[in-house]
Design a protein around this motif. Structure first.
Motif, PDB file in Angstrom:
ATOM      1  N   LYS A   1       0.823  -1.211   0.000  1.00 56.50           N
ATOM      2  CA  LYS A   1       0.000   0.000   0.000  1.00 56.50           C
ATOM      3  C   LYS A   1       0.856   1.260   0.000  1.00 56.50           C
ATOM      4  CE  LYS A   1      -4.071  -2.060   1.985  1.00 56.50           C
ATOM      5  NZ  LYS A   1      -4.933  -2.184   3.150  1.00 56.50           N
ATOM      6  N   THR A   2       2.116   1.139   0.444  1.00 58.83           N
ATOM      7  CA  THR A   2       2.992   2.309   0.410  1.00 58.83           C
ATOM      8  C   THR A   2       3.325   2.703  -1.020  1.00 58.83           C
ATOM      9  OG1 THR A   2       4.937   0.882   0.658  1.00 58.83           O
ATOM     10  CG2 THR A   2       4.009   1.836   2.667  1.00 58.83           C
TER      11      THR A   2
ATOM     12  N   LEU B   1       1.136   3.138  -3.220  1.00 58.69           N
ATOM     13  CA  LEU B   1       0.036   4.011  -3.613  1.00 58.69           C
ATOM     14  C   LEU B   1       0.138   5.307  -2.823  1.00 58.69           C
ATOM     15  CD1 LEU B   1      -2.822   1.347  -3.477  1.00 58.69           C
ATOM     16  CD2 LEU B   1      -1.428   1.991  -5.450  1.00 58.69           C
ATOM     17  N   SER B   2       0.285   6.417  -3.518  1.00 63.84           N
ATOM     18  CA  SER B   2       0.452   7.694  -2.829  1.00 63.84           C
ATOM     19  C   SER B   2      -0.772   8.063  -2.002  1.00 63.84           C
ATOM     20  CB  SER B   2       0.767   8.801  -3.828  1.00 63.84           C
ATOM     21  OG  SER B   2      -0.276   8.911  -4.769  1.00 63.84           O
ATOM     22  N   SER B   3      -1.933   7.812  -2.545  1.00 63.80           N
ATOM     23  CA  SER B   3      -3.163   8.032  -1.796  1.00 63.80           C
ATOM     24  C   SER B   3      -4.188   7.029  -2.298  1.00 63.80           C
ATOM     25  CB  SER B   3      -3.675   9.456  -1.974  1.00 63.80           C
ATOM     26  OG  SER B   3      -4.042   9.687  -3.311  1.00 63.80           O
ATOM     27  N   TYR B   4      -5.001   6.546  -1.394  1.00 62.63           N
ATOM     28  CA  TYR B   4      -5.996   5.564  -1.791  1.00 62.63           C
ATOM     29  C   TYR B   4      -7.167   5.593  -0.825  1.00 62.63           C
ATOM     30  CZ  TYR B   4      -4.103   2.637   1.956  1.00 62.63           C
ATOM     31  OH  TYR B   4      -3.690   2.162   3.182  1.00 62.63           O
ATOM     32  N   THR B   5      -8.285   5.082  -1.297  1.00 62.15           N
ATOM     33  CA  THR B   5      -9.485   4.919  -0.486  1.00 62.15           C
ATOM     34  C   THR B   5      -9.846   3.452  -0.515  1.00 62.15           C
ATOM     35  OG1 THR B   5     -10.232   7.113  -1.148  1.00 62.15           O
ATOM     36  CG2 THR B   5     -11.876   5.653  -0.174  1.00 62.15           C
ATOM     37  N   GLU B   6     -10.079   2.869   0.653  1.00 67.32           N
ATOM     38  CA  GLU B   6     -10.449   1.461   0.740  1.00 67.32           C
ATOM     39  C   GLU B   6     -11.972   1.313   0.770  1.00 67.32           C
ATOM     40  OE1 GLU B   6      -8.738  -0.616   4.040  1.00 67.32           O
ATOM     41  OE2 GLU B   6      -6.694  -0.272   3.353  1.00 67.32           O
TER      42      GLU B   6
ATOM     43  N   LYS C   1     -11.496  12.515 -10.167  1.00 64.21           N
ATOM     44  CA  LYS C   1     -10.908  11.476  -9.320  1.00 64.21           C
ATOM     45  C   LYS C   1      -9.395  11.646  -9.216  1.00 64.21           C
ATOM     46  CE  LYS C   1      -9.424   6.817  -9.263  1.00 64.21           C
ATOM     47  NZ  LYS C   1      -7.995   6.947  -9.461  1.00 64.21           N
ATOM     48  N   LYS C   2      -8.916  11.532  -7.994  1.00 65.18           N
ATOM     49  CA  LYS C   2      -7.470  11.522  -7.733  1.00 65.18           C
ATOM     50  C   LYS C   2      -7.187  10.373  -6.774  1.00 65.18           C
ATOM     51  CE  LYS C   2      -6.487  16.405  -8.316  1.00 65.18           C
ATOM     52  NZ  LYS C   2      -7.680  17.162  -8.496  1.00 65.18           N
ATOM     53  N   GLY C   3      -6.043   9.767  -6.908  1.00 64.68           N
ATOM     54  CA  GLY C   3      -5.689   8.678  -6.022  1.00 64.68           C
ATOM     55  C   GLY C   3      -6.111   7.341  -6.588  1.00 64.68           C
ATOM     56  N   ASN C   4      -6.161   6.350  -5.719  1.00 61.63           N
ATOM     57  CA  ASN C   4      -6.441   4.975  -6.114  1.00 61.63           C
ATOM     58  C   ASN C   4      -7.575   4.416  -5.285  1.00 61.63           C
ATOM     59  OD1 ASN C   4      -4.006   4.390  -7.929  1.00 61.63           O
ATOM     60  ND2 ASN C   4      -3.085   5.291  -6.121  1.00 61.63           N
TER      61      ASN C   4
END
Length: 54
Positions: free
Chosen positions: A20-21, A23-28, A46-49
């Motif tokens: 997970k590191t 991925l700079s930013s993510y939503t689970e 959308k931004k992030g993962n």
């Protein structure tokens, strides 16, 4: 072919759960909330993962 697919799936799960590191930013999202994940990932700004938890 089936063995190769299984190895690919195992590798993807390994990366997803232990990296997970990367991925700079993510939503689970829990898999039961996949409809919300689709809505978020489809948003024009959308931004992030998105990460689905099984």
């Amino acid at each position: 072919m089936a063995e190769e697919r299984m190895q690919d799936m195992e590798a993807a799960i390994e990366v997803g759960t232990n990296s997970k590191t990367m991925l700079s930013s993510y939503t689970e999202f829990d898999l039961s909330k996949i409809h919300l994940a689709v809505k978020v990932v489809s948003a024009p700004d959308k931004k992030g993962n998105i990460v689905l938890k099984f």
